[in-house]
Design a protein around this motif. Sequence first.
Motif, PDB file in Angstrom:
ATOM      1  N   TYR A  52      31.727  77.599  30.587  1.00  0.00           N
ATOM      2  CA  TYR A  52      31.910  77.247  29.176  1.00  0.00           C
ATOM      3  C   TYR A  52      33.066  76.256  28.997  1.00  0.00           C
ATOM      4  CZ  TYR A  52      32.800  77.643  24.197  1.00  0.00           C
ATOM      5  OH  TYR A  52      33.008  77.358  22.865  1.00  0.00           O
ATOM      6  N   GLU A  53      34.153  76.527  29.636  1.00  0.00           N
ATOM      7  CA  GLU A  53      35.337  75.665  29.514  1.00  0.00           C
ATOM      8  C   GLU A  53      35.120  74.259  30.071  1.00  0.00           C
ATOM      9  OE1 GLU A  53      39.216  76.341  28.943  1.00  0.00           O
ATOM     10  OE2 GLU A  53      37.952  77.103  27.323  1.00  0.00           O
ATOM     11  N   LYS A  61      30.731  72.020  21.169  1.00  0.00           N
ATOM     12  CA  LYS A  61      30.229  73.150  21.951  1.00  0.00           C
ATOM     13  C   LYS A  61      29.877  74.271  20.982  1.00  0.00           C
ATOM     14  CE  LYS A  61      32.835  72.382  26.186  1.00  0.00           C
ATOM     15  NZ  LYS A  61      33.719  72.983  27.195  1.00  0.00           N
ATOM     16  N   PHE A  95      33.005  82.153  31.607  1.00  0.00           N
ATOM     17  CA  PHE A  95      33.955  81.374  30.809  1.00  0.00           C
ATOM     18  C   PHE A  95      34.323  80.056  31.486  1.00  0.00           C
ATOM     19  CE2 PHE A  95      38.107  80.352  28.893  1.00  0.00           C
ATOM     20  CZ  PHE A  95      37.707  80.306  27.565  1.00  0.00           C
ATOM     21  N   ASN A 142      27.909  84.711  30.501  1.00  0.00           N
ATOM     22  CA  ASN A 142      29.284  84.980  30.079  1.00  0.00           C
ATOM     23  C   ASN A 142      30.315  84.385  31.037  1.00  0.00           C
ATOM     24  OD1 ASN A 142      28.922  86.695  32.196  1.00  0.00           O
ATOM     25  ND2 ASN A 142      29.549  88.562  31.125  1.00  0.00           N
ATOM     26  N   PHE A 145      27.329  81.204  23.409  1.00  0.00           N
ATOM     27  CA  PHE A 145      27.108  80.843  24.812  1.00  0.00           C
ATOM     28  C   PHE A 145      26.712  82.089  25.612  1.00  0.00           C
ATOM     29  CE2 PHE A 145      28.450  79.746  29.139  1.00  0.00           C
ATOM     30  CZ  PHE A 145      28.032  78.431  29.272  1.00  0.00           C
ATOM     31  N   CYS A 146      27.425  83.199  25.395  1.00  0.00           N
ATOM     32  CA  CYS A 146      27.120  84.448  26.102  1.00  0.00           C
ATOM     33  C   CYS A 146      25.725  84.945  25.741  1.00  0.00           C
ATOM     34  CB  CYS A 146      28.156  85.514  25.777  1.00  0.00           C
ATOM     35  SG  CYS A 146      29.789  85.198  26.476  1.00  0.00           S
ATOM     36  N   GLY A 175      24.125  74.163  25.345  1.00  0.00           N
ATOM     37  CA  GLY A 175      25.480  74.569  24.982  1.00  0.00           C
ATOM     38  C   GLY A 175      26.102  73.698  23.905  1.00  0.00           C
ATOM     39  N   SER A 213      29.952  78.277  20.117  1.00  0.00           N
ATOM     40  CA  SER A 213      31.031  79.234  20.372  1.00  0.00           C
ATOM     41  C   SER A 213      30.777  79.962  21.696  1.00  0.00           C
ATOM     42  CB  SER A 213      31.115  80.248  19.233  1.00  0.00           C
ATOM     43  OG  SER A 213      29.987  81.107  19.262  1.00  0.00           O
ATOM     44  N   PHE A 214      31.824  80.524  22.252  1.00  0.00           N
ATOM     45  CA  PHE A 214      31.653  81.285  23.489  1.00  0.00           C
ATOM     46  C   PHE A 214      30.769  82.511  23.251  1.00  0.00           C
ATOM     47  CE2 PHE A 214      33.134  84.333  26.806  1.00  0.00           C
ATOM     48  CZ  PHE A 214      32.587  83.660  27.888  1.00  0.00           C
ATOM     49  N   THR A 215      30.845  83.094  22.068  1.00  0.00           N
ATOM     50  CA  THR A 215      29.974  84.229  21.721  1.00  0.00           C
ATOM     51  C   THR A 215      28.508  83.818  21.794  1.00  0.00           C
ATOM     52  OG1 THR A 215      31.688  85.167  20.302  1.00  0.00           O
ATOM     53  CG2 THR A 215      29.421  85.919  19.926  1.00  0.00           C
TER      54      THR A 215
END
Length: 161
Positions: free
Chosen positions: A23-24, A6, A20, A18, A12-13, A60, A8-10
Amino acid sequence: MRGFEKISFTQFCKDINNDFATYENYQLPKRHTKNSAGYDIVALDDYTLIPGGVLKIPTGIKAFMNNDEVLLIVIRSSFGFKYNARLCNQVGVIDSDYYNNIDNEGHIFISLQNEGNKDLVIKKGEHFAQGIFTKFLTADNEKEVTTIRQGGIGSTNEGGK
């Protein structure tokens, strides 16, 4: 060594949203039968591609692989047959040095075009493309290439270092 991760969440945002929970919970590409060549890539959201339309879809995911390998991205065969849909670039070529680039971490986007006469509806979690890892060869008489990728999509045309 090759595989998928994946972003990073950063990232992804920046590229998607955003949320989560999304994302998870989204899944990395995987093969669904013992002899499948392709790793199925799933949609992160619902999309509708109208006839004549073009849609750039974030996945993603990023892919890592050996230096003498490439990841080829192709559309699911059924989308071509049923909807006359295709990748805008016909085949996506993801080089090993695209992984973790400074522009977008190697985030893979897939751009689809609907050349058919009915809406193509892709549901969240549906397989819409496939990634196929393969080795490649270089010419024996090639001058040594020392350029290093500096960015993301289209950056190899910008020179590099």
